[in-house]
Write an enzyme that holds these catalytic residues in place. Structure first.
Site, PDB file in Angstrom:
ATOM      1  CG  HIS A 199      -2.020   0.845   1.165  1.00  0.00           C
ATOM      2  ND1 HIS A 199      -2.061   2.166   1.093  1.00  0.00           N
ATOM      3  CD2 HIS A 199      -3.376   0.567   1.118  1.00  0.00           C
ATOM      4  CE1 HIS A 199      -3.168   2.695   1.191  1.00  0.00           C
ATOM      5  NE2 HIS A 199      -3.992   1.689   1.144  1.00  0.00           N
ATOM      6  N   GLY A 208       0.169  -5.015   1.526  1.00  0.00           N
ATOM      7  CA  GLY A 208      -0.835  -5.057   0.673  1.00  0.00           C
ATOM      8  C   GLY A 208      -0.649  -5.645  -0.916  1.00  0.00           C
ATOM      9  CE1 TYR A 232      -3.384  -5.561   5.079  1.00  0.00           C
ATOM     10  CE2 TYR A 232      -4.984  -7.181   4.553  1.00  0.00           C
ATOM     11  CZ  TYR A 232      -3.802  -6.119   4.081  1.00  0.00           C
ATOM     12  OH  TYR A 232      -3.534  -6.381   2.817  1.00  0.00           O
TER      13      TYR A 232
HETATM   14  O1  YXS Z   1      12.428   8.673  -0.210  1.00  0.00           O
HETATM   15  P1  YXS Z   1      11.977   8.481  -1.528  1.00  0.00           P
HETATM   16  O2  YXS Z   1      11.037   9.612  -1.830  1.00  0.00           O
HETATM   17  O3  YXS Z   1      13.037   8.223  -2.662  1.00  0.00           O
HETATM   18  O4  YXS Z   1      10.814   6.958  -1.422  1.00  0.00           O
HETATM   19  C1  YXS Z   1      11.458   6.013  -1.053  1.00  0.00           C
HETATM   20  C2  YXS Z   1      10.418   5.427  -0.149  1.00  0.00           C
HETATM   21  O5  YXS Z   1       9.874   6.049   0.700  1.00  0.00           O
HETATM   22  C3  YXS Z   1       9.320   4.784  -1.229  1.00  0.00           C
HETATM   23  N1  YXS Z   1       8.348   3.897  -0.950  1.00  0.00           N
HETATM   24  C4  YXS Z   1       7.189   3.874  -0.352  1.00  0.00           C
HETATM   25  N2  YXS Z   1       6.292   4.815  -0.617  1.00  0.00           N
HETATM   26  C5  YXS Z   1       5.221   4.681  -0.169  1.00  0.00           C
HETATM   27  N3  YXS Z   1       4.500   3.544   0.262  1.00  0.00           N
HETATM   28  C6  YXS Z   1       5.482   2.401   0.389  1.00  0.00           C
HETATM   29  N4  YXS Z   1       5.102   1.275   0.734  1.00  0.00           N
HETATM   30  C7  YXS Z   1       6.981   2.563   0.096  1.00  0.00           C
HETATM   31  N5  YXS Z   1       7.756   1.781  -0.152  1.00  0.00           N
HETATM   32  C8  YXS Z   1       9.021   2.587  -0.534  1.00  0.00           C
HETATM   33  O6  YXS Z   1       9.956   4.358  -2.420  1.00  0.00           O
HETATM   34  C9  YXS Z   1      11.296   5.063  -2.430  1.00  0.00           C
HETATM   35  C10 YXS Z   1      12.463   3.954  -2.293  1.00  0.00           C
HETATM   36  O7  YXS Z   1      12.242   3.196  -1.125  1.00  0.00           O
HETATM   37  P2  YXS Z   1      13.634   2.638  -0.287  1.00  0.00           P
HETATM   38  O8  YXS Z   1      14.764   4.027  -0.643  1.00  0.00           O
HETATM   39  O9  YXS Z   1      13.157   2.186   0.904  1.00  0.00           O
HETATM   40  O10 YXS Z   1      13.952   1.444  -1.479  1.00  0.00           O
HETATM   41  P3  YXS Z   1      14.970   0.288  -0.948  1.00  0.00           P
HETATM   42  O11 YXS Z   1      15.066  -0.525  -2.527  1.00  0.00           O
HETATM   43  O12 YXS Z   1      15.982   0.549  -0.393  1.00  0.00           O
HETATM   44  O13 YXS Z   1      13.918  -0.605  -0.297  1.00  0.00           O
HETATM   45  C11 YXS Z   1      12.700  -1.296  -0.967  1.00  0.00           C
HETATM   46  C12 YXS Z   1      11.882  -1.699   0.224  1.00  0.00           C
HETATM   47  C13 YXS Z   1      10.467  -2.098  -0.492  1.00  0.00           C
HETATM   48  C14 YXS Z   1      12.340  -2.796   1.006  1.00  0.00           C
HETATM   49  C15 YXS Z   1      11.565  -0.629   0.943  1.00  0.00           C
HETATM   50  O14 YXS Z   1      11.091   0.731   0.514  1.00  0.00           O
HETATM   51  C16 YXS Z   1      10.395  -0.784   2.246  1.00  0.00           C
HETATM   52  O15 YXS Z   1      10.777  -1.619   3.246  1.00  0.00           O
HETATM   53  N6  YXS Z   1       9.212  -0.208   1.746  1.00  0.00           N
HETATM   54  C17 YXS Z   1       8.094  -0.576   2.754  1.00  0.00           C
HETATM   55  C18 YXS Z   1       7.575  -2.089   2.723  1.00  0.00           C
HETATM   56  C19 YXS Z   1       6.231  -1.976   3.451  1.00  0.00           C
HETATM   57  O16 YXS Z   1       6.322  -2.114   4.949  1.00  0.00           O
HETATM   58  N7  YXS Z   1       5.091  -2.229   3.021  1.00  0.00           N
HETATM   59  C20 YXS Z   1       3.953  -2.103   3.777  1.00  0.00           C
HETATM   60  C21 YXS Z   1       3.035  -0.720   3.230  1.00  0.00           C
HETATM   61  S1  YXS Z   1       1.779  -0.664   4.454  1.00  0.00           S
HETATM   62  C22 YXS Z   1       0.573  -1.909   3.553  1.00  0.00           C
HETATM   63  O17 YXS Z   1       0.864  -2.391   2.397  1.00  0.00           O
HETATM   64  C23 YXS Z   1      -0.731  -2.366   4.313  1.00  0.00           C
HETATM   65  C24 YXS Z   1      -1.356  -1.098   4.738  1.00  0.00           C
HETATM   66  S2  YXS Z   1      -0.229  -3.183   5.697  1.00  0.00           S
HETATM   67  O18 YXS Z   1       1.180  -2.469   6.306  1.00  0.00           O
HETATM   68  O19 YXS Z   1      -1.194  -3.374   6.667  1.00  0.00           O
HETATM   69  O20 YXS Z   1       0.349  -4.712   5.199  1.00  0.00           O
END
Ligand code: YXS
Length: 259
Positions: free
Chosen positions: A64, A108, A138
């Protein structure tokens, strides 16, 4: 600038998530593009849809779009949330949707992959259920998606630890269909799709809908539903929910207080 690419090969429609700058986060804009592609495939009466990231992607989807989650005091995953709409569209699509996975899958996006009918992944792929990582309550349909994808014990482990599960382990547990080397991922997935295309589309569409109805047939009393919704409100009204979202945006570990 579109956030996805689509292509049609015979009876197969392919949607490529292509927003690398945000790691294919499931924003409203990206989801709208995926849903309109599915509508186009439905109109063209395609027999398989494939959902993928670009070849070599390290992240299939980061889940998400956190920037689109409410800061507090509003259900973050209500009926009209784009992610909920996407899940329903995948489940209602009248032909098999295959998630072709390379890279990591989060939150998500993990539910999105599990809502697909078949999953083919590379050995490097991982799957993480992340509500507890952010303090998100969730929603109950989403929890059912996870429960239908994994056993209760594995579902609890993924939900409570928020740790990624490897593709090999996911395959061993029956959560995904195949793990294939990345150089074979595309040919294998399209081969699977072509096999499906050679079968009767109406029979497949009806069996998909029968299985959707049966998989969702978990009786719950109105009182039970109200209790769950009340508990979810406690979470999205909590300090920890606000802290989880804020910590993500400030790129720091959250400090949860259990309140
Ligand atoms: O700093 P900038 O502006 O370049 O942006 C960064 C991150 O903030 C952005 N980004 C996201 N923006 C919004 N929503 C996200 N889910 C998201 N994930 C990443 O993308 C730019 C690059 O991210 P960065 O520097 O972290 O990349 P990386 O290659 O070092 O790492 C990739 C990930 C995916 C491991 C890392 O971005 C990460 O851990 N992302 C969050 C994964 C996560 O926890 N997703 C759950 C989202 S909430 C959701 O899905 C449900 C509501 S729930 O939580 O209930 O399951």
């Amino acid at each position: 600038m579109p956030l996805t690419r689509t292509e049609i090969r015979d009876h197969i429609g392919v949607i490529t998530l292509d927003h690398a700058a945000k790691r294919n986060a499931l924003s409203r804009e990206l989801i709208d593009e995926v849903i309109s592609a599915l509508e186009q495939f439905r109109t063209r009466r395609l027999r398989v849809a494939i959902l993928r990231a670009p070849p070599g992607a390290r992240v299939w989807s980061a889940g998400h779009d956190v920037d689109e989650l409410p800061e507090s005091r509003r259900d973050p995953l209500g009926w009209d949330d784009p992610l909920r709409h996407l899940i329903r569209e995948i489940e209602a699509f009248p032909a098999p949707v295959i998630a072709m996975i390379e890279g990591t899958v989060w939150g998500g996006a993990c539910e999105t992959a599990f809502a697909c009918d078949l999953i083919v992944a590379t050995p490097e792929a991982t799957f993480a259920v992340t509500p507890a990582r952010l303090g998100v309550p969730y929603n109950i349909a989403g929890v059912l998606t996870f429960l239908n994808a994994a056993t209760l014990r594995i579902g609890k482990e993924m939900a409570f630890t928020a740790r990624p599960v490897s593709a090999e382990r996911a395959e061993r547990l029956g959560m995904i269909n195949y793990v294939v080397p990345s150089e074979e991922l595309e040919s294998f997935t399209f081969g699977l799709a072509q096999t499906i295309c050679g079968n009767a589309p109406l029979s497949i569409a009806v069996m998909k809908e029968q299985l959707r109805i049966l998989a969702g047939a978990h009786p719950m009393s109105p009182q039970g539903f109200e209790r769950v919704q009340g508990l979810r409100r406690v979470v999205y009204d909590s300090h920890d929910y606000r802290e989880g979202i804020r910590a993500f945006k400030e790129k720091r570990p959250p400090v949860f207080r259990g309140e």
